[in-house]
Every structure is written in C-alpha cells, then in structure tokens.
Design a protein around this motif. Sequence first.
Motif, short mmCIF file in Angstrom:
data_model
loop_
_atom_site.label_atom_id
_atom_site.label_comp_id
_atom_site.label_asym_id
_atom_site.label_seq_id
_atom_site.Cartn_x
_atom_site.Cartn_y
_atom_site.Cartn_z
N ARG A 148 -1.19 -1.43 -8.13
CA ARG A 148 -0.37 -1.74 -9.38
C ARG A 148 1.54 -0.07 -8.73
O ARG A 148 0.74 0.48 -7.67
CB ARG A 148 -1.07 -0.62 -10.36
CG ARG A 148 -2.18 -1.22 -11.06
CD ARG A 148 -2.51 -0.64 -12.31
NE ARG A 148 -1.61 -0.91 -13.70
CZ ARG A 148 -1.02 0.23 -13.97
NH1 ARG A 148 -1.60 1.14 -13.83
NH2 ARG A 148 -0.93 0.41 -15.13
N SER A 156 4.60 1.89 -9.97
CA SER A 156 5.43 2.07 -10.33
C SER A 156 7.06 2.01 -10.10
O SER A 156 7.38 2.01 -9.07
CB SER A 156 5.04 3.96 -11.07
OG SER A 156 6.21 3.85 -12.13
N ALA A 173 -0.96 9.30 -10.05
CA ALA A 173 -2.58 9.22 -9.80
C ALA A 173 -2.37 8.81 -11.37
O ALA A 173 -3.92 8.29 -11.48
CB ALA A 173 -2.62 10.72 -9.91
N ALA A 174 -2.35 9.85 -12.72
CA ALA A 174 -3.08 10.11 -14.27
C ALA A 174 -2.81 8.77 -14.59
O ALA A 174 -3.74 8.46 -15.83
CB ALA A 174 -2.00 11.06 -14.98
N GLU A 175 -1.25 7.54 -13.71
CA GLU A 175 -1.23 6.90 -14.63
C GLU A 175 -2.33 5.32 -14.24
O GLU A 175 -2.13 4.81 -14.82
CB GLU A 175 0.20 6.72 -15.24
CG GLU A 175 0.96 7.45 -15.92
CD GLU A 175 0.51 7.36 -17.07
OE1 GLU A 175 -0.02 6.01 -18.07
OE2 GLU A 175 0.01 8.28 -17.99
N GLY A 176 -2.71 6.02 -12.91
CA GLY A 176 -3.78 4.60 -12.54
C GLY A 176 -2.74 4.10 -11.74
O GLY A 176 -3.39 3.10 -11.23
N PHE A 177 -1.49 4.35 -10.75
CA PHE A 177 -0.12 3.89 -9.96
C PHE A 177 -1.28 3.47 -8.79
O PHE A 177 -2.00 4.50 -7.98
CB PHE A 177 0.42 3.65 -10.07
CG PHE A 177 1.03 3.40 -11.32
CD1 PHE A 177 1.31 2.14 -11.55
CD2 PHE A 177 1.32 4.15 -12.37
CE1 PHE A 177 2.20 1.30 -12.85
CE2 PHE A 177 1.80 3.24 -14.04
CZ PHE A 177 2.57 2.51 -14.07
N ASP A 178 -1.46 2.81 -8.06
CA ASP A 178 -1.96 3.45 -5.93
C ASP A 178 -0.40 4.04 -6.00
O ASP A 178 -0.80 3.92 -4.88
CB ASP A 178 -2.30 1.64 -5.72
CG ASP A 178 -3.11 0.97 -6.04
OD1 ASP A 178 -4.22 1.27 -6.06
OD2 ASP A 178 -2.88 0.35 -6.85
N TYR A 185 3.31 7.14 -2.08
CA TYR A 185 1.69 7.60 -3.10
C TYR A 185 1.06 8.94 -3.24
O TYR A 185 0.65 9.73 -1.50
CB TYR A 185 1.35 6.37 -2.44
CG TYR A 185 0.75 6.32 -0.27
CD1 TYR A 185 -0.12 6.98 0.23
CD2 TYR A 185 2.11 5.66 0.57
CE1 TYR A 185 -0.35 7.59 1.56
CE2 TYR A 185 1.57 5.86 1.76
CZ TYR A 185 0.70 6.75 1.75
OH TYR A 185 0.98 6.92 3.74
N ARG A 212 -4.30 10.61 -0.08
CA ARG A 212 -5.38 10.43 0.32
C ARG A 212 -5.99 10.54 1.52
O ARG A 212 -4.89 9.52 2.51
CB ARG A 212 -5.70 9.02 -0.41
CG ARG A 212 -5.62 8.78 -2.28
CD ARG A 212 -5.71 7.72 -1.98
NE ARG A 212 -5.46 8.02 -3.49
CZ ARG A 212 -4.56 6.58 -4.25
NH1 ARG A 212 -4.55 5.68 -2.76
NH2 ARG A 212 -4.10 6.60 -5.49
#
Length: 309
Positions: free
Chosen positions: A103, A105, A143-148, A281, A284
């Motif tokens: 995903r 954005s 991160a909050a909206e679930g995007f990679d 991103y 991580r």
Amino acid sequence: MKQNFTVRQGALDGVEAFLCVARHRSFRKAAAELGVTPSAISQAVRVLEARIGAALFVRTTRSVGLTQAGERFFSRAKPAFEELVAASEVARDLGQRPAGLLRLSVPRAIVPLLLEPLLASFCRAYPEVEVEIAASKEVVDLAAEGFDAGIRLGHLVAADMVAVPLTPPFRLVVVGSPAYFAGHKRPRRTDDLRQHACLRWRRSTGAIATWSFNDDGQAAEIAVWGPLIASDFPTMLGAAMEGIGLAQLPEPMVSNAVKAGKLVRVLDGYAPTLPGVFLCYPDRRQIMPKLRAFIDHVKDHKAGGGKAR
C-alpha cells in the motif's frame, strides 16, 4: 485503566503436546514426533491440565484415552491450533519473499509523473505483489493508516522516516499560456504579479498556499489572487494551458508543455529550489520483502535513467 489480556500469558503452553498425544494416543509416539523426551511431554500435559483445572487424559500402563473434558478440549483446540500454524506459515512466507499487498500513499500529481513508468515494470517483475495506490492531497500518517510507504515532497518527509530520493531537487516555476500573454504583459518582478490572474492551490489543511520565491538569496512568500482555486497540481496545469491565469508548478510537471509551446516560463530568476520527491517509510529494523523489492526497483529505475527492469 490497564486491561488484562483476553488470553492469559502462557495459555497456549502444552497445547501442541496435548494434541500430539491425543492424535497418537501415546506419550511415547508424541515425544518421538516432537523430538523431546516422553517425560517432557508428560510434564507439559500435566501443566496444561493444572492450568485448565481438569484431567484431559485417562492413563493406564497399556493405553491413553481422552476424558470427556479432553474430548471437548481436543475438538475446539485442534482446528484453532491448525489455524495458528497456518497463520504463522503465511506470515513467514510474506517475510521471506516479495508477496502480498503493498500500500502506497501518493499525491495525485505524482502518479503520472513518477509512478506510471515504474508500476508496469514492477508488476511484471513481482507478480505476487499487489500494489494499491491511494492518491490523495492529504499527508497521512503512514503507520496509523496501514501504508507500507508514501511519496512526499522533501520538506514534507517526517524526521523519523527513512527517505529514498526519487528525483533530484527541482524548481518551482511560474508559467502562463501564449494566449494569456497575448492579453497581458509578462511579469518581470514578483511585484508585477499583482496585475495578473494567478491560479491558487488549497492545501490539505484548508489554507490557500502563497507563492514561494527566491529573491536575491532570501526566501519570500507572496499572496496572489486570481479566478481559480484548485486542490491539486494537474488541475492548475490544465487551467494554465487554457489561458485562465498564471500558475506556479514543479518544473518537471511543466517541462513537456513548455517544450511544446503550450506554456511560457516567466520570473525564472526568482524560482526557488525544492529538495525533490522522496519515497519514505517508517524506520523499521526489518523491511518486508515486498517493500524492499519496490525500493530496489526504484533505485534500479533511477540508475537506468528511467528504464526499470
């Protein structure tokens, strides 16, 4: 107020041992399958029984059978445990090769400029990756909206993000159509913009953006006026080519129209330089293979002068 976990800590301890014994009706065979000693299996089952509060097996010197409580536990625990194992395998598989949903954005204006040349070649190279493009003018929390990952102008990249450059720095330039300049004198200084129709951009915050300039090394922001307010650059580009007014846009976006004679650049001596566009991103420790593949593809595309593998 702090809440307890729905599943108690250690609630799954001994379940695999129990299921293996129940399937074989033998502690010895279960131990052989799991690669541990029979005493270790017995201890794991005893701890499980103590935690549940019921005997699960009927043991004799010759056989092992399930109690009624054991039968009920087996009927519910077996499919649940198999689902957990399957879920682990799926997650492990996604952690080892490029696959799954990626995903991104992305600002709407970036899609035709940067992503379209990349997407076709990336999808051919990694058929097991599904790419979802969420094109929006909003700067979302990845991160909050679930995007990679996301694509951002350099000054919008948060400090805690890893950023991979997609473009070199570029200038914001002012352009107008030949038809517009047929009826208006070309501006030579930023003050001249007061006499011109200027297309304006509304930010995701709701505020109307000022135009930015570099005046003798000093940054300057100027409030302009005009007949059109848009929320994205492509709309402003189209309106400028239609002769509605002047627009301030990223240089790469207008270069083809300028070469084709559809737009004329003015005030170049005042054009400010932006850091460029970045793929960013969350920082991580371990990047999923699907994202790593996309990052490497972006780098290969840049190194090849725009020809991705």
